[in-house]
Design a protein around this motif. Structure first.
Motif, PDB file in Angstrom:
ATOM      1  N   GLU A 129       0.822  -1.214   0.000  1.00 21.52           N
ATOM      2  CA  GLU A 129       0.000   0.000   0.000  1.00 21.52           C
ATOM      3  C   GLU A 129       0.853   1.260   0.000  1.00 21.52           C
ATOM      4  O   GLU A 129       1.946   1.288   0.546  1.00 21.52           O
ATOM      5  CB  GLU A 129      -0.912   0.034   1.233  1.00 21.52           C
ATOM      6  CG  GLU A 129      -2.051  -0.938   1.162  1.00 21.52           C
ATOM      7  CD  GLU A 129      -3.114  -0.561   0.143  1.00 21.52           C
ATOM      8  OE1 GLU A 129      -3.311   0.623  -0.143  1.00 21.52           O
ATOM      9  OE2 GLU A 129      -3.751  -1.498  -0.371  1.00 21.52           O
ATOM     10  N   GLY A 131       0.263   5.713   0.386  1.00 15.90           N
ATOM     11  CA  GLY A 131      -0.701   6.751   0.747  1.00 15.90           C
ATOM     12  C   GLY A 131      -1.414   6.478   2.049  1.00 15.90           C
ATOM     13  O   GLY A 131      -0.929   5.773   2.925  1.00 15.90           O
ATOM     14  N   GLU A 132      -2.627   7.038   2.146  1.00 14.44           N
ATOM     15  CA  GLU A 132      -3.354   7.042   3.411  1.00 14.44           C
ATOM     16  C   GLU A 132      -3.737   5.661   3.930  1.00 14.44           C
ATOM     17  O   GLU A 132      -3.910   5.472   5.128  1.00 14.44           O
ATOM     18  CB  GLU A 132      -4.597   7.920   3.294  1.00 14.44           C
ATOM     19  CG  GLU A 132      -5.606   7.413   2.285  1.00 14.44           C
ATOM     20  CD  GLU A 132      -6.762   8.385   2.092  1.00 14.44           C
ATOM     21  OE1 GLU A 132      -6.876   9.340   2.861  1.00 14.44           O
ATOM     22  OE2 GLU A 132      -7.546   8.169   1.158  1.00 14.44           O
ATOM     23  N   TRP A 133      -3.872   4.665   3.069  1.00 14.32           N
ATOM     24  CA  TRP A 133      -4.262   3.330   3.516  1.00 14.32           C
ATOM     25  C   TRP A 133      -3.095   2.546   4.111  1.00 14.32           C
ATOM     26  O   TRP A 133      -3.303   1.534   4.782  1.00 14.32           O
ATOM     27  CB  TRP A 133      -4.866   2.540   2.364  1.00 14.32           C
ATOM     28  CG  TRP A 133      -6.220   3.026   1.977  1.00 14.32           C
ATOM     29  CD1 TRP A 133      -6.513   3.912   0.971  1.00 14.32           C
ATOM     30  CD2 TRP A 133      -7.459   2.702   2.600  1.00 14.32           C
ATOM     31  NE1 TRP A 133      -7.862   4.143   0.926  1.00 14.32           N
ATOM     32  CE2 TRP A 133      -8.482   3.407   1.922  1.00 14.32           C
ATOM     33  CE3 TRP A 133      -7.819   1.870   3.655  1.00 14.32           C
ATOM     34  CZ2 TRP A 133      -9.815   3.308   2.263  1.00 14.32           C
ATOM     35  CZ3 TRP A 133      -9.152   1.773   4.000  1.00 14.32           C
ATOM     36  CH2 TRP A 133     -10.126   2.483   3.311  1.00 14.32           C
ATOM     37  N   GLU A 135      -1.107   2.837   6.589  1.00 12.48           N
ATOM     38  CA  GLU A 135      -0.966   2.674   8.035  1.00 12.48           C
ATOM     39  C   GLU A 135      -2.277   2.341   8.732  1.00 12.48           C
ATOM     40  O   GLU A 135      -2.356   2.394   9.960  1.00 12.48           O
ATOM     41  CB  GLU A 135      -0.379   3.957   8.645  1.00 12.48           C
ATOM     42  CG  GLU A 135       1.016   4.284   8.145  1.00 12.48           C
ATOM     43  CD  GLU A 135       2.030   3.174   8.472  1.00 12.48           C
ATOM     44  OE1 GLU A 135       1.975   2.612   9.580  1.00 12.48           O
ATOM     45  OE2 GLU A 135       2.859   2.876   7.591  1.00 12.48           O
ATOM     46  N   LEU A 136      -3.314   2.008   7.969  1.00 14.71           N
ATOM     47  CA  LEU A 136      -4.614   1.762   8.578  1.00 14.71           C
ATOM     48  C   LEU A 136      -4.837   0.291   8.875  1.00 14.71           C
ATOM     49  O   LEU A 136      -4.138  -0.573   8.383  1.00 14.71           O
ATOM     50  CB  LEU A 136      -5.717   2.301   7.670  1.00 14.71           C
ATOM     51  CG  LEU A 136      -5.679   3.811   7.450  1.00 14.71           C
ATOM     52  CD1 LEU A 136      -6.791   4.228   6.513  1.00 14.71           C
ATOM     53  CD2 LEU A 136      -5.769   4.559   8.757  1.00 14.71           C
ATOM     54  N   ASP A 177     -13.338   6.344  -3.174  1.00 19.00           N
ATOM     55  CA  ASP A 177     -12.144   5.983  -2.416  1.00 19.00           C
ATOM     56  C   ASP A 177     -12.449   5.149  -1.165  1.00 19.00           C
ATOM     57  O   ASP A 177     -11.565   4.874  -0.365  1.00 19.00           O
ATOM     58  CB  ASP A 177     -11.337   7.229  -2.032  1.00 19.00           C
ATOM     59  CG  ASP A 177     -12.118   8.184  -1.140  1.00 19.00           C
ATOM     60  OD1 ASP A 177     -13.364   8.080  -1.090  1.00 19.00           O
ATOM     61  OD2 ASP A 177     -11.486   9.039  -0.506  1.00 19.00           O
TER      62      ASP A 177
END
Length: 194
Positions: A129, A131-133, A135-136, A177
């Motif tokens: 991954e 971008g924003e995903w 570390e989720l 998204d």
């Protein structure tokens, strides 16, 4: 029989009958529940492919779930030859012990194993991954001292937050998204503080 929940949450199907719990203690049936309670409608043939069963075996499992009010038939699509199945409510809840210890343990084990597989798949994917995903995904464990009333409130706050953030979204109607996110909320009052 499973029962529709209180008037304050008509979207909740609460399972309390021990025999309904026994109906869930099968991996194919929990897979069906996961698929349909994710907001999708599927035919017996589509669900059979997802679980590795024959369509006739899947039809048997669907009828068993239908008997307890967990799933129901949807309106026919296209040519009407095969009717899809859908969830009976927006959310499914397992209240109380659900019958025998072995049945409750089997259902709990099936769902915890699915959660483990979901997290393992995400941990593999997250390495790719960006971008924003990247570390989720979260798995938290903790302990807190609550009264029975506070525990009921905590459970409701979590479910209300899920409804507020994504409750109206469907597999066909969500932001571009957005991704399907698996969640499992469980609380267990401890027998001892030791």
């Amino acid at each position: 029989m499973a029962r529709q929940a209180k008037d304050d949450d008509p979207e909740l199907l609460e399972l309390t009958d021990p025999l309904a719990f026994r109906a869930l203690a099968h991996p194919a049936r929990t897979a069906v529940i996961d698929e349909l309670y994710g907001g999708r409608q599927r035919t017996a043939s589509e669900l059979a492919k997802r679980t590795g069963l024959t369509p006739s075996a899947m039809s048997y499992h669907l009828r068993a779930l239908e008997k307890w009010g967990i799933v129901r038939r949807a309106e026919p699509v296209a040519d009407g030859r095969e009717r899809p199945w859908k969830r009976s409510a927006k959310r499914l809840s397992f209240k109380g012990s659900g019958g025998s210890d072995s049945t409750s343990d089997a259902v709990t084990a099936l769902y915890l194993d699915q959660l483990r597989r979901d997290f393992a798949a995400w941990r593999t994917q997250v390495r790719r991954e960006k971008g924003e995903w990247a570390e989720l995904g979260n798995l938290s464990r903790g302990r807190v001292y609550l009264t029975a009333t506070e525990l009921q409130r905590l459970d409701q706050l979590v479910l209300d937050a899920v409804d507020e953030l994504g409750g109206k979204r469907t597999p066909d109607d969500h932001p571009d998204d957005a991704r399907s996110v698996s969640f499992f909320w469980a609380t267990a009052p401890l027998v001892s503080d030791d």
